[in-house]
Design a protein around this motif. Structure first.
Motif, PDB file in Angstrom:
ATOM      1  N   THR A   1       0.834  -1.204   0.000  1.00  0.00           N
ATOM      2  CA  THR A   1       0.000   0.000   0.000  1.00  0.00           C
ATOM      3  C   THR A   1       0.866   1.250   0.000  1.00  0.00           C
ATOM      4  OG1 THR A   1      -1.772  -1.158   1.174  1.00  0.00           O
ATOM      5  CG2 THR A   1      -1.814   1.244   1.230  1.00  0.00           C
ATOM      6  N   CYS A   2       1.949   1.242   0.776  1.00  0.00           N
ATOM      7  CA  CYS A   2       2.847   2.402   0.835  1.00  0.00           C
ATOM      8  C   CYS A   2       3.472   2.691  -0.525  1.00  0.00           C
ATOM      9  CB  CYS A   2       3.948   2.171   1.866  1.00  0.00           C
ATOM     10  SG  CYS A   2       3.374   2.070   3.576  1.00  0.00           S
ATOM     11  N   CYS A   3       3.661   1.650  -1.340  1.00  0.00           N
ATOM     12  CA  CYS A   3       4.333   1.803  -2.628  1.00  0.00           C
ATOM     13  C   CYS A   3       3.363   2.085  -3.772  1.00  0.00           C
ATOM     14  CB  CYS A   3       5.157   0.554  -2.942  1.00  0.00           C
ATOM     15  SG  CYS A   3       6.599   0.354  -1.879  1.00  0.00           S
ATOM     16  N   THR A   4       2.169   2.544  -3.457  1.00  0.00           N
ATOM     17  CA  THR A   4       1.240   2.992  -4.488  1.00  0.00           C
ATOM     18  C   THR A   4       1.222   4.518  -4.515  1.00  0.00           C
ATOM     19  OG1 THR A   4      -0.596   2.873  -2.899  1.00  0.00           O
ATOM     20  CG2 THR A   4      -0.232   0.951  -4.307  1.00  0.00           C
ATOM     21  N   PRO A   5       0.847   5.128  -5.627  1.00  0.00           N
ATOM     22  CA  PRO A   5       0.812   6.596  -5.698  1.00  0.00           C
ATOM     23  C   PRO A   5      -0.123   7.203  -4.656  1.00  0.00           C
ATOM     24  CG  PRO A   5       0.659   5.631  -7.890  1.00  0.00           C
ATOM     25  CD  PRO A   5       0.522   4.502  -6.923  1.00  0.00           C
ATOM     26  N   LYS A   6       0.110   8.461  -4.322  1.00  0.00           N
ATOM     27  CA  LYS A   6      -0.692   9.125  -3.297  1.00  0.00           C
ATOM     28  C   LYS A   6      -2.154   9.228  -3.701  1.00  0.00           C
ATOM     29  CE  LYS A   6       3.036  11.833  -1.213  1.00  0.00           C
ATOM     30  NZ  LYS A   6       3.570  13.189  -0.926  1.00  0.00           N
ATOM     31  N   GLU A   7      -2.410   9.451  -4.989  1.00  0.00           N
ATOM     32  CA  GLU A   7      -3.796   9.575  -5.422  1.00  0.00           C
ATOM     33  C   GLU A   7      -4.552   8.252  -5.343  1.00  0.00           C
ATOM     34  OE1 GLU A   7      -1.241   9.457  -9.237  1.00  0.00           O
ATOM     35  OE2 GLU A   7      -1.193  10.428  -7.262  1.00  0.00           O
ATOM     36  N   GLU A   8      -3.819   7.127  -5.178  1.00  0.00           N
ATOM     37  CA  GLU A   8      -4.454   5.821  -5.056  1.00  0.00           C
ATOM     38  C   GLU A   8      -4.445   5.320  -3.618  1.00  0.00           C
ATOM     39  OE1 GLU A   8      -2.578   3.231  -7.835  1.00  0.00           O
ATOM     40  OE2 GLU A   8      -3.096   4.469  -9.575  1.00  0.00           O
ATOM     41  N   GLY A   9      -4.100   6.202  -2.673  1.00  0.00           N
ATOM     42  CA  GLY A   9      -4.163   5.834  -1.268  1.00  0.00           C
ATOM     43  C   GLY A   9      -2.848   5.410  -0.656  1.00  0.00           C
ATOM     44  N   GLY A  10      -1.736   5.573  -1.382  1.00  0.00           N
ATOM     45  CA  GLY A  10      -0.430   5.199  -0.848  1.00  0.00           C
ATOM     46  C   GLY A  10       0.393   6.407  -0.457  1.00  0.00           C
TER      47      GLY A  10
ATOM     48  N   ASP B   1       9.494   6.961 -16.473  1.00  0.00           N
ATOM     49  CA  ASP B   1       8.240   7.139 -15.741  1.00  0.00           C
ATOM     50  C   ASP B   1       7.067   6.531 -16.508  1.00  0.00           C
ATOM     51  OD1 ASP B   1       6.757   8.428 -13.470  1.00  0.00           O
ATOM     52  OD2 ASP B   1       5.809   9.485 -15.120  1.00  0.00           O
ATOM     53  N   ALA B   2       7.047   6.708 -17.840  1.00  0.00           N
ATOM     54  CA  ALA B   2       5.973   6.115 -18.638  1.00  0.00           C
ATOM     55  C   ALA B   2       6.049   4.589 -18.590  1.00  0.00           C
ATOM     56  CB  ALA B   2       6.069   6.601 -20.082  1.00  0.00           C
ATOM     57  N   GLY B   3       7.265   4.042 -18.608  1.00  0.00           N
ATOM     58  CA  GLY B   3       7.428   2.599 -18.501  1.00  0.00           C
ATOM     59  C   GLY B   3       6.976   2.070 -17.155  1.00  0.00           C
ATOM     60  N   TYR B   4       7.249   2.834 -16.099  1.00  0.00           N
ATOM     61  CA  TYR B   4       6.845   2.427 -14.746  1.00  0.00           C
ATOM     62  C   TYR B   4       5.326   2.412 -14.624  1.00  0.00           C
ATOM     63  CZ  TYR B   4       6.438   2.556  -9.644  1.00  0.00           C
ATOM     64  OH  TYR B   4       6.107   2.289  -8.330  1.00  0.00           O
ATOM     65  N   GLN B   5       4.678   3.437 -15.170  1.00  0.00           N
ATOM     66  CA  GLN B   5       3.222   3.489 -15.119  1.00  0.00           C
ATOM     67  C   GLN B   5       2.609   2.352 -15.944  1.00  0.00           C
ATOM     68  OE1 GLN B   5       1.650   5.398 -13.048  1.00  0.00           O
ATOM     69  NE2 GLN B   5       3.523   6.486 -12.459  1.00  0.00           N
ATOM     70  N   TRP B   6       3.284   1.957 -17.012  1.00  0.00           N
ATOM     71  CA  TRP B   6       2.776   0.876 -17.848  1.00  0.00           C
ATOM     72  C   TRP B   6       2.864  -0.467 -17.126  1.00  0.00           C
ATOM     73  CZ3 TRP B   6       0.411  -0.712 -22.250  1.00  0.00           C
ATOM     74  CH2 TRP B   6       0.664  -2.008 -22.682  1.00  0.00           C
ATOM     75  N   ILE B   7       3.979  -0.703 -16.444  1.00  0.00           N
ATOM     76  CA  ILE B   7       4.232  -2.035 -15.895  1.00  0.00           C
ATOM     77  C   ILE B   7       3.526  -2.284 -14.572  1.00  0.00           C
ATOM     78  CG2 ILE B   7       6.293  -1.575 -14.489  1.00  0.00           C
ATOM     79  CD1 ILE B   7       7.545  -4.071 -15.792  1.00  0.00           C
ATOM     80  N   ARG B   8       3.231  -1.229 -13.825  1.00  0.00           N
ATOM     81  CA  ARG B   8       2.567  -1.436 -12.538  1.00  0.00           C
ATOM     82  C   ARG B   8       1.052  -1.577 -12.740  1.00  0.00           C
ATOM     83  NH1 ARG B   8      -0.145   2.266  -9.734  1.00  0.00           N
ATOM     84  NH2 ARG B   8      -0.508   4.297 -10.697  1.00  0.00           N
ATOM     85  N   SER B   9       0.378  -2.114 -11.747  1.00  0.00           N
ATOM     86  CA  SER B   9      -1.071  -2.311 -11.833  1.00  0.00           C
ATOM     87  C   SER B   9      -1.785  -1.128 -11.197  1.00  0.00           C
ATOM     88  CB  SER B   9      -1.471  -3.610 -11.113  1.00  0.00           C
ATOM     89  OG  SER B   9      -0.826  -4.718 -11.687  1.00  0.00           O
ATOM     90  N   PRO B  10      -2.451  -0.287 -11.972  1.00  0.00           N
ATOM     91  CA  PRO B  10      -3.122   0.889 -11.396  1.00  0.00           C
ATOM     92  C   PRO B  10      -4.311   0.488 -10.535  1.00  0.00           C
ATOM     93  CG  PRO B  10      -3.667   0.675 -13.715  1.00  0.00           C
ATOM     94  CD  PRO B  10      -2.631  -0.372 -13.426  1.00  0.00           C
ATOM     95  N   ALA B  11      -4.600   1.318  -9.541  1.00  0.00           N
ATOM     96  CA  ALA B  11      -5.732   1.079  -8.646  1.00  0.00           C
ATOM     97  C   ALA B  11      -6.693   2.263  -8.723  1.00  0.00           C
ATOM     98  CB  ALA B  11      -5.242   0.880  -7.209  1.00  0.00           C
ATOM     99  N   THR B  12      -7.827   2.138  -8.040  1.00  0.00           N
ATOM    100  CA  THR B  12      -8.827   3.208  -8.032  1.00  0.00           C
ATOM    101  C   THR B  12      -8.325   4.397  -7.221  1.00  0.00           C
ATOM    102  OG1 THR B  12     -10.572   1.539  -8.144  1.00  0.00           O
ATOM    103  CG2 THR B  12     -11.220   3.767  -7.508  1.00  0.00           C
TER     104      THR B  12
END
Length: 417
Positions: A146-155, A240-251
């Protein structure tokens, strides 16, 4: 021998001289007599793999945990140099994001770091965030995923280092897919690719470990390469674009606008974040973990101390909320504040930011008052608590903003007290 003849010519043109006492020569697949002749003519020492070049281990085989231990040692040394400082959770978070997770970037640009080392780095960063030490001292309040998710996704916006490592190596696969004019790309095409199709290429069994890992990363990005374009756009590949592509986005969470408002004091944002995830160590949660039986609220001494009770239903909290609403000239149920802030109805951008900072500060002050009541058996007066919140927000705004206020905003800010 041609290489040995080139050294004098290089020295004559550049003025740099070869230091034979610091120079090693490495052989592969040569007869013993040939190696002996070269060593005798060159006066170089015979080197053995692995060796370090610019601090990075160079090897033709898979890197072991022991060879990569220098990386974790540097991170631990950084943490121990901060050991005497009393840092808040927010302060440690800044150091994790800006220092600890970037130390490995230099190595991660070159090769895929073994999973064992990446797990060790994650463990060190997690321990430092929650306890201020490099070793395990206490259970974390929030799981690391959870900590390693973006701030807008609750991390907390901490990078997932394994996925970031793959995104960094993705630039090599992009060079090959886009047929960049690099010496390395030419060499790979000549030795491995043989001018074949990059998208259908598979690594041979007898190739190096590093090349196999690059091909493994290539498979992760294969669908994003449309011909020689990234995501079918006229844009080059970025890490950064590659990182966003490879990770699983959340709500995306609705309270992101409130929690990470630029006017918030960082330590208040951290506590507000933990409260929204219901991960503060309140009495009810401690009892459910099996470390206590008493669950009565410290502030009102009436009712079970849960997250909802502490911040919304406790009589002390209700008084604080009522006083703050009067100061801010707003009226709405506290539970729906995040929805109101996201919609922005009825208030300007500045007013919403100030109100958000006050609400986040209120959550922090309630939590702080609860801890004072637990340790010292004293409860702060609600009006003093609210006055401190408004003063801190106005002071932070004045330090971070130097633009001239509109008259209506100036009157509104003055009326806050």
């Amino acid at each position: 021998m041609w290489l040995l003849r080139g050294f004098p010519a290089f020295s004559a043109s550049s003025g740099l001289c070869l230091n034979k006492t610091k120079t090693d020569i490495y052989f592969n697949g040569m007869p013993g007599t040939t190696m002996a002749n070269i060593l005798q003519v060159s006066s170089f020492r015979k080197g053995t793999l692995p060796f370090r070049y610019l601090g990075v281990p160079i090897s033709s085989k898979k890197l072991s945990k022991n060879e990569c231990s220098k990386l974790t040692e540097r991170i631990v040394a950084k943490i121990r140099s901060w050991g005497t400082r009393h840092l808040s959770y927010a302060g440690r978070l800044v150091l994790v994001n800006s220092v600890l997770t970037t130390i490995h970037t230099y190595w991660a640009n070159i090769f895929l770091i073994p999973n064992g080392i990446m797990n060790k780095i994650d463990s060190i960063c997690r321990n430092f965030l929650w306890s201020g030490k490099d070793s395990y001292a206490r259970a974390p309040n929030v799981n690391w995923k959870t900590c390693c998710t973006p701030k807008e996704e609750g991390g907390l916006g901490i990078k997932n280092l394994k996925e970031w490592n793959k995104a960094l190596l993705g630039k090599y696969t992009w060079w090959l897919a886009a047929k960049k004019d690099h010496l390395w790309v030419r060499w790979v095409n000549h030795v491995y690719m043989k001018s074949g199709d990059w998208h259908d290429y598979t690594a041979p069994l007898d190739c190096s470990w590093s090349w196999k890992k690059i091909i493994q990363v290539k498979e992760s990005f294969k669908a994003a390469y449309v011909g020689s374009q990234w995501l079918n756009q006229n844009k080059p590949y970025t890490v950064d674009a590659g990182y966003q592509w490879i990770r699983s986005p959340a709500t995306k969470v609705q309270w992101r606008y409130t929690c990470w408002n630029s006017l918030n004091i960082p330590k208040t944002s951290f506590i507000y974040w933990a409260s929204k995830l219901e991960r503060l160590l309140i009495r009810d949660r401690i009892a459910r973990m099996g470390f206590g039986q008493e669950t009565t609220c410290y502030l009102c001494e009436d009712g079970t101390e849960t997250h909802h009770h502490l911040f919304y239903e406790c009589e002390f909290s209700k008084q604080c909320i009522s006083i703050l609403q009067q100061r801010l000239c707003i009226k709405f149920p506290p539970q729906s504040f995040d929805q109101w802030c996201a919609s922005g109805r009825g208030k300007s951008k500045l007013q919403r930011k100030v109100i958000s900072a006050c609400v986040v500060g209120l959550a922090y002050e309630i939590w702080h008052a609860r801890n004072i009541a637990r340790l010292q058996q004293q409860v702060c007066r609600p009006d003093i608590l609210v006055c401190r919140i408004v003063t801190n927000v106005k002071h932070r705004w004045s330090k971070n903003n130097h633009s001239t206020l509109q008259q209506r905003h100036k009157v509104w800010m003055d009326n806050l007290g």
